[in-house]
Scaffold this active site. Structure first.
Site, PDB file in Angstrom:
ATOM      1  CB  ALA A  67      -0.897  -0.024   1.224  1.00  0.00           C
ATOM      2  N   GLY A 110       0.680  -5.089   0.742  1.00  0.00           N
ATOM      3  CA  GLY A 110      -0.441  -5.212  -0.200  1.00  0.00           C
ATOM      4  C   GLY A 110      -0.029  -5.892  -1.497  1.00  0.00           C
ATOM      5  CD  GLU A 113      -2.382  -7.751   2.575  1.00  0.00           C
ATOM      6  OE1 GLU A 113      -2.102  -6.594   2.193  1.00  0.00           O
ATOM      7  OE2 GLU A 113      -2.924  -7.988   3.656  1.00  0.00           O
ATOM      8  CD  GLU A 133       1.495  -5.464   5.592  1.00  0.00           C
ATOM      9  OE1 GLU A 133       2.299  -6.342   5.980  1.00  0.00           O
ATOM     10  OE2 GLU A 133       0.738  -5.631   4.624  1.00  0.00           O
TER      11      GLU A 133
HETATM   12  N1  CAA Z   1       4.577   3.247  -0.528  1.00  0.00           N
HETATM   13  C1  CAA Z   1       5.024   4.411  -1.039  1.00  0.00           C
HETATM   14  N2  CAA Z   1       6.227   4.574  -1.598  1.00  0.00           N
HETATM   15  C2  CAA Z   1       7.042   3.492  -1.643  1.00  0.00           C
HETATM   16  C3  CAA Z   1       6.652   2.236  -1.125  1.00  0.00           C
HETATM   17  C4  CAA Z   1       5.360   2.144  -0.554  1.00  0.00           C
HETATM   18  N3  CAA Z   1       4.884   0.995  -0.065  1.00  0.00           N
HETATM   19  N4  CAA Z   1       7.682   1.382  -1.306  1.00  0.00           N
HETATM   20  C5  CAA Z   1       8.661   2.063  -1.914  1.00  0.00           C
HETATM   21  N5  CAA Z   1       8.278   3.331  -2.110  1.00  0.00           N
HETATM   22  C6  CAA Z   1       9.051   4.418  -2.724  1.00  0.00           C
HETATM   23  C7  CAA Z   1      10.157   4.926  -1.829  1.00  0.00           C
HETATM   24  O1  CAA Z   1       9.663   5.888  -0.902  1.00  0.00           O
HETATM   25  C8  CAA Z   1      11.118   5.515  -2.824  1.00  0.00           C
HETATM   26  O2  CAA Z   1      10.619   6.791  -3.218  1.00  0.00           O
HETATM   27  P1  CAA Z   1      11.666   8.052  -3.386  1.00  0.00           P
HETATM   28  O3  CAA Z   1      12.544   7.639  -4.540  1.00  0.00           O
HETATM   29  O4  CAA Z   1      10.754   9.181  -3.702  1.00  0.00           O
HETATM   30  O5  CAA Z   1      12.384   8.158  -2.090  1.00  0.00           O
HETATM   31  C9  CAA Z   1      10.980   4.598  -4.028  1.00  0.00           C
HETATM   32  O6  CAA Z   1       9.734   3.914  -3.871  1.00  0.00           O
HETATM   33  C10 CAA Z   1      12.073   3.532  -4.091  1.00  0.00           C
HETATM   34  O7  CAA Z   1      12.112   2.835  -2.854  1.00  0.00           O
HETATM   35  P2  CAA Z   1      13.452   2.625  -1.986  1.00  0.00           P
HETATM   36  O8  CAA Z   1      14.393   3.753  -2.216  1.00  0.00           O
HETATM   37  O9  CAA Z   1      13.044   2.329  -0.590  1.00  0.00           O
HETATM   38  O10 CAA Z   1      14.020   1.311  -2.715  1.00  0.00           O
HETATM   39  P3  CAA Z   1      14.960   0.197  -2.084  1.00  0.00           P
HETATM   40  O11 CAA Z   1      15.374  -0.643  -3.240  1.00  0.00           O
HETATM   41  O12 CAA Z   1      16.006   0.814  -1.229  1.00  0.00           O
HETATM   42  O13 CAA Z   1      14.027  -0.661  -1.105  1.00  0.00           O
HETATM   43  C11 CAA Z   1      11.998  -1.849  -0.488  1.00  0.00           C
HETATM   44  C12 CAA Z   1      12.962  -1.410  -1.631  1.00  0.00           C
HETATM   45  C13 CAA Z   1      12.691  -2.837   0.434  1.00  0.00           C
HETATM   46  C14 CAA Z   1      10.792  -2.532  -1.165  1.00  0.00           C
HETATM   47  C15 CAA Z   1      11.548  -0.595   0.307  1.00  0.00           C
HETATM   48  O14 CAA Z   1      11.109   0.396  -0.615  1.00  0.00           O
HETATM   49  C16 CAA Z   1      10.429  -0.841   1.264  1.00  0.00           C
HETATM   50  O15 CAA Z   1      10.650  -1.382   2.339  1.00  0.00           O
HETATM   51  N6  CAA Z   1       9.183  -0.394   0.925  1.00  0.00           N
HETATM   52  C17 CAA Z   1       8.047  -0.445   1.808  1.00  0.00           C
HETATM   53  C18 CAA Z   1       7.474  -1.854   1.899  1.00  0.00           C
HETATM   54  C19 CAA Z   1       6.317  -1.873   2.876  1.00  0.00           C
HETATM   55  O16 CAA Z   1       6.425  -1.564   4.050  1.00  0.00           O
HETATM   56  N7  CAA Z   1       5.112  -2.306   2.388  1.00  0.00           N
HETATM   57  C20 CAA Z   1       3.925  -2.410   3.190  1.00  0.00           C
HETATM   58  C21 CAA Z   1       3.092  -1.177   3.060  1.00  0.00           C
HETATM   59  S1  CAA Z   1       1.667  -1.181   4.115  1.00  0.00           S
HETATM   60  C22 CAA Z   1       0.526  -2.215   3.377  1.00  0.00           C
HETATM   61  O17 CAA Z   1       0.774  -2.791   2.343  1.00  0.00           O
HETATM   62  C23 CAA Z   1      -0.804  -2.352   4.102  1.00  0.00           C
HETATM   63  C24 CAA Z   1      -1.721  -3.412   3.549  1.00  0.00           C
HETATM   64  O18 CAA Z   1      -1.725  -4.550   3.992  1.00  0.00           O
HETATM   65  C25 CAA Z   1      -2.683  -3.115   2.487  1.00  0.00           C
END
Ligand code: CAA
Length: 259
Positions: A67, A110, A113, A133
């Protein structure tokens, strides 16, 4: 044929519809706009009589990183209710055609999921499945706690949900979350091959068998068996049942019409 919006691409390859998430800069984060675009693409392909199987994919680096954290960071519970993301997930559940997730790279939160919402998962060796999450102070909210536990068992799922640490594609394959595991160059072709096999089967039987199987996973054995029996009997009113059995007895290839 290829049509595109900026964030989701839709393509048709014979009987296969392909939906590609296309927001790579934010790793295909599932904002409400993204979820709306996915629903619209799936619904359009579901309504297209020439399409028999749908593939949902991202790119080689990422399926979807979950998400959109930016869209949720300042949200109150009421904002989350107003976003009504549950509505998008419920729309996806109403799709009648089999959906194959072709996953490479991150399938997190997500994104994991979304893959589990599909009927089959083909993964590249680089895929990572996780529910991270907990690391941002929340928990899975689109079926993760339920589907993951059913797919890989409650103990493995509990570890993933409580630690937030992902599992590799190899681990996911070993514990039954992934149907087919292939090198990254092949994951989309492998998904297409699987899609073509299913597309060659009689469509009404595919639809009713899929419905019974999905229903059974969500309900009691007794209710699931009742739906299975009803659908099984219904198929004896189709041309494809007569053709399939006749062709078998005549030792020839059947010609299914979807009737
Ligand atoms: N939402 C919004 N933006 C996101 C994102 C997310 N879930 N995941 C990555 N991005 C964005 C980053 O903010 C970054 O943006 P900027 O370039 O503007 O800074 C861009 O995508 C690239 O990401 P990273 O620089 O972090 O890339 P990385 O290769 O270093 O790491 C990753 C990759 C491990 C996937 C890391 O991005 C990460 O941990 N992302 C979040 C994953 C997460 O927590 N997902 C769960 C979300 S909550 C959810 O999903 C609730 C539900 O059940 C419905």
């Amino acid at each position: 044929m290829t049509t595109s919006t900026s964030i989701v691409l839709t393509e048709q390859d014979g009987p296969i519809g392909i939906v590609t998430l296309n927001r790579p800069k934010v790793l295909n984060a599932l904002s409400p706009a993204m979820l709306e675009a996915i629903c619209q693409a799936l619904e359009t392909l579901d309504a297209n009589p020439d399409v028999r199987v749908i593939i949902l994919t991202g790119g080689p680096r990422v399926f979807a990183a979950g998400a959109d954290i930016k869209a949720m960071a300042e949200a109150s519970p009421l904002d989350i209710v107003r976003m009504n993301t549950l509505g998008y997930w419920q729309r996806m559940q109403r799709i009648n055609k089999p959906i194959i997730a072709a996953v490479s790279g991150y399938a997190l939160g997500g994104g994991c999921e979304l893959a589990m919402q599909c009927d089959l998962i083909v993964a590249s060796e680089t895929a990572l499945f996780g529910q991270p999450e907990i690391k941002v102070g929340i928990m899975p909210g689109a079926g993760g706690t339920q589907r993951l536990a059913k797919a890989i068992g409650p103990y493995r799922a509990m570890e993933m949900v409580l630690t937030g640490e992902p599992i590799t594609a190899r681990e996911a394959h070993a514990c039954g979350l992934v149907n087919r595991l292939v090198p990254v160059e092949r994951y989309l072709d492998e998904a297409k091959e699987l899609a073509r096999t299913i597309a060659a089967r009689p469509p009404i039987a595919v639809r009713l068998a899929r419905e019974a199987l999905r229903y059974g996973v969500e309900t009691t054995l007794r209710d699931g068996l009742a739906v299975e029996r009803r659908n099984f009997i219904l198929l004896f009113d189709t041309h494809d049942q007569q053709e399939g059995m006749k062709a078998f007895l005549e030792k020839r290839k059947p010609e299914f019409k979807g009737e």
